[in-house]
Design an enzyme around this catalytic site. Structure first.
Site, PDB file in Angstrom:
ATOM      1  CG  LEU A  63       9.564 -28.591  44.155  1.00 15.26           C
ATOM      2  CD1 LEU A  63       9.409 -28.376  42.649  1.00 15.26           C
ATOM      3  CD2 LEU A  63      10.991 -28.269  44.579  1.00 15.26           C
ATOM      4  CG  ASN A  94       2.051 -32.713  50.132  1.00 15.59           C
ATOM      5  OD1 ASN A  94       2.877 -32.433  49.265  1.00 15.59           O
ATOM      6  ND2 ASN A  94       2.400 -33.059  51.353  1.00 15.59           N
ATOM      7  CG  HIS A 232       8.190 -42.400  52.305  1.00 20.13           C
ATOM      8  ND1 HIS A 232       7.178 -43.242  52.681  1.00 20.13           N
ATOM      9  CD2 HIS A 232       7.618 -41.184  52.143  1.00 20.13           C
ATOM     10  CE1 HIS A 232       6.049 -42.565  52.751  1.00 20.13           C
ATOM     11  NE2 HIS A 232       6.291 -41.323  52.427  1.00 20.13           N
ATOM     12  CG  ASN A 279       4.849 -40.001  58.535  1.00 16.67           C
ATOM     13  OD1 ASN A 279       4.983 -41.089  59.086  1.00 16.67           O
ATOM     14  ND2 ASN A 279       3.709 -39.609  58.004  1.00 16.67           N
ATOM     15  CG  ASP A 306       9.554 -37.570  52.007  1.00 16.29           C
ATOM     16  OD1 ASP A 306       8.907 -36.647  51.473  1.00 16.29           O
ATOM     17  OD2 ASP A 306       9.113 -38.244  52.962  1.00 16.29           O
TER      18      ASP A 306
END
Lengths: 430, 314
Positions: A63, A94, A232, A279, A306
């Site tokens: 977000l 992060n 992921h 990624n 993701d």
């Protein structure tokens, strides 16, 4: 006042439900499931022709607030989620500052309560500053509502440190969600190592860079007993590792993204489309097929996006300089409907497991089911709407989708969170 | 004109006929380069930007000479004073350049894919002068020209490419181009110097047995070893590299009598080649390659920009 949702096809494998019926909702909870329901005072919505399922949850979303509001913020990100049919998302830590303490957890919760359009579950960092060196205050974060731990965006390099994270986290009944990437092996990898890296002259990101770390973390899960949720996952062999761990009875789960199911390294054309720089990278067609097999047979637990918003100018760069990631909240459900359900690869029940039931179980959230007493977090979609993905249609601040121009079938139309509509007829309710 | 390309970015978009057209055009430019007054008005009034975003001496000089001999106005843009250093994005830099109303951008960049991006942004002719470790099409064309002049045709030629193929933009263009022309291509290198999938580039085979393959080769194409790198180098020492993969005088015994030697330069004497081989009077084509660079770049500029006439007869 009560709300009656009429004539939708209700699907929920948790209660063995698949029939056209009504739902009566009061005070944020489902009161009754049945036919020709009524109440003393009520408003009603006719959902004929649509399918209603327990509210979808995306447990891997960036977000960006606080710190990167140029890319996305909690207001825009949660609107994007509602627009895509989600009732809840799990925010990754992060941000700046990093969500590695109780104060930061409270900040995200407070902002979500103030401006959010869906529930925001907050994940906390495993290590301080995502540095991979010192434990974050996990206990304090749990006390303030943190639902899981992850250093998403990077692997925890030091095996001893990863063991400490799992050992310590084991006391809280929360999953640790590793981003599996062996930095030494992956280096500056840009695209899948093999055909794409050779064809494009870019540094390769080898499958083994992911598989080795998954192998290690599964071993550490065995050693510590801490529940582990692999983020992921992208390769066929990585999924085999998870299969074996599950067969052994280890508390290991995993997630895949729609882009790793639908796209492969071959989609990265000679025009170097940075929207496909993600990624872990897009893998081979064989990997994508392997992941789909896992979605079918249950080895894949959850679909996540993701969702990784970036400003337009950040992606409008040389491929090697552009940041990794694509947005996904507003295409996820439609991609799964188009590429998996409509093609008969999975049925609606399995879709609900992947996008609503298992995500809540893994994040230790209250069960939401189409039965009396359950919280009324509901997603309604029309499986027959055919639409073309357009950047201008996104409510996310970012436009970095790899699916612009795709023609999809099926789309969320209505979303209810705690009995309140966050989207009606395809329009987010303000 | 009828040359079917606007850009030279990906050599794989060029057919055998397209490549032969370039080589034959390059040949006609020889006479201009051998006159006392080495200039024709072919591209008079055209502005060509040499946008070199990473250091390059040879390729840049070669392009500049080719442009000047065709009378194009040239602008050298790049180096340490580039606006990208000041934080300007590539897109903005290119849009700025285009506002000068230029006709062609020759681009060297350390990032793969940049020439295509510039073509998309600018709409002008773009020539890739080397992008990352992706491609370097004019190098491939000058290599083809040199081989063609030396051997007369490409039919049945077996070319061995020796050295750091994995980090070589030259190979990204040269291998596909050799395949287009019908050559057989064998790569000679340890796995640390190979791309993940040599077959994707079109290579017919890979070997680590240099002595074993040498008797089959018509062309021995030696690549430059980056001697700057030591830590994390893909070989233990230059000495050992020379021992295993250097084309030394000792190895001449394995070579066909008419086998020739190419190298894209600059050469490291005593590493990939010893002086005996580098200066070999009949085998070494290294300086012919440099000359071919001017001819081929003149041909490419002429064919892409479609100047008045090639001026060879004027």
């Amino acid at each position: 006042m009560a709300l009656i949702l009429r004539n939708a096809r209700l699907i929920d494998p948790q209660v063995g439900l698949d029939e056209v019926a009504d739902l009566l909702i009061r005070d944020g909870r489902i009161v009754e499931v049945g036919h020709d329901l009524t109440a003393k005072t009520y408003v009603e919505r006719d959902l004929s022709g649509k399918i209603l399922v327990p509210g979808l949850v995306d447990i891997h979303v960036h977000l960006r607030e606080h710190g990167f509001e140029l890319k996305e913020d909690i207001a825009s990100g949660t609107r994007s989620a509602a627009h895509g049919g989600f009732t809840a998302v799990c925010a990754m830590p992060n941000t700046t500052p990093i969500t590695d303490n109780a104060l930061a957890v409270e900040y995200v919760k407070a902002r979500a309560a103030e401006v959010g359009k869906c529930r925001v579950l907050v994940s906390g960092a495993c290590t301080k500053g995502l540095g991979g060196e010192t434990l974050a205050e996990m206990g304090d974060m749990v006390a303030h509502g943190c639902c899981a731990f992850t250093d998403d965006g990077r692997g925890i390099k030091d095996t001893g440190m990863m063991r400490r994270v799992l050992d310590y986290a084991a006391q809280f009944d929360r999953v640790v969600m590793p981003h599996c990437q062996d930095d030494e092996l992956v280096g500056k990898g840009q695209v899948n190592e093999g055909v794409a890296s050779t064809r494009l002259g870019l540094e390769g990101w080898p499958a083994e860079g992911e598989e080795l770390e998954i192998m290690r973390d599964i071993a550490l899960c065995r050693l510590t007993g801490c529940p582990l949720h692999i983020q992921h996952l992208t390769t066929k062999r990585a999924l085999d590792l998870v299969r074996a761990a599950k067969a052994e009875g280890l508390p290991v789960t995993c997630e895949v993204t729609p882009h790793h199911l639908v796209l492969t390294e071959d989609h990265i054309g000679d025009d170097y489309p940075t929207s496909l720089k993600v990624n872990p990278p897009l893998r081979t067609a064989e990997d994508a097929a392997g992941l789909i097999e896992g979605v079918v047979d249950g080895s894949v637990d959850v679909i996540v996006t993701d969702h990784a918003p970036h400003a337009e100018w950040e992606k409008d760069r040389e491929f090697e300089l552009a940041p990794f990631g694509m947005i996904g909240l507003e295409t996820s459900l439609s991609l799964i409907l188009t590429y998996l359900v409509d093609k008969g690869i999975i049925d609606y029940n399995r879709m609900v497991e992947l996008m609503a039931i298992r995500p809540r179980e893994i994040l230790r959230q209250e069960r939401v089911a189409l039965e009396a007493g359950s919280v009324a977090d509901l997603t309604v979609f029309d499986p027959n709407i055919e639409w073309t993905v357009q950047a201008s249609d996104f409510l996310s601040k970012a436009k970095n989708s790899g699916f612009i121009g795709y023609e999809l079938k099926g789309r969320a139309t209505d979303v209810y969170v705690g009995g309140y509509a966050t989207m009606e007829n395809g329009v987010v309710v303000e | 004109m009828g040359f079917p390309h606007k850009h030279l970015i990906d050599i794989r978009e060029y057919s055998r006929e397209d490549i032969m057209t370039i080589l034959e055009t390059a040949k006609t430019f020889k006479q201009i380069n051998e006159r006392r007054i080495k200039k024709v008005p072919t591209l008079k009034g055209f502005t060509v930007v040499n946008m070199f975003n990473e250091p390059s001496t040879r390729t840049r000089s070669s392009f500049e000479i080719a442009e000047k001999r065709l009378s194009a106005d040239t602008l050298n843009f790049g180096g340490s004073g580039t606006s990208t250093v000041k934080g300007e994005s590539l897109t903005d830099t290119v849009k700025t350049l285009c506002s000068y109303k230029v006709d062609c951008i020759v681009v060297r960049d350390k990032h793969a894919g940049v020439p295509r991006k510039i073509a998309d942004i600018s709409g002008v002719h773009v020539i890739d002068a080397g992008d990352g470790k992706h491609q370097h099409p004019t190098q491939a064309l000058l290599d083809l020209y040199t081989i063609w002049e030396a051997k007369g045709s490409f039919e049945g030629l077996h070319v061995g490419i020796v050295g750091d193929i994995g980090h070589s933009r030259v190979c990204g263009s040269l291998i596909p181009a050799l395949k287009t022309m019908g050559c057989k291509v064998t790569l000679v290198a340890p796995q640390t110097l190979l791309p993940a999938r040599p077959d994707v580039l079109g290579a017919d085979g890979v070997t680590t047995d240099f002595n074993g393959i040498l008797p089959e080769l018509d062309v021995v194409y030696m690549l430059r070893i980056q001697r700057e790198r030591f830590e994390g180098a893909p070989y233990p020492s230059l000495r050992e590299y020379n021992m295993l993969y250097g084309l030394t005088q000792d190895r001449e015994q394995y070579m066909k009598p008419d086998a020739v030697i190419c190298h894209p330069g600059p050469i490291n004497r005593g590493v990939e080649l010893d002086s005996y081989m580098a200066d070999h009077p009949t085998r070494s084509l290294i300086l012919d390659q440099v000359y071919a660079g001017v001819l081929v770049r003149m041909a490419v500029l002429y064919l892409l920009l479609g100047g008045s006439d090639n001026g060879a007869d004027s």
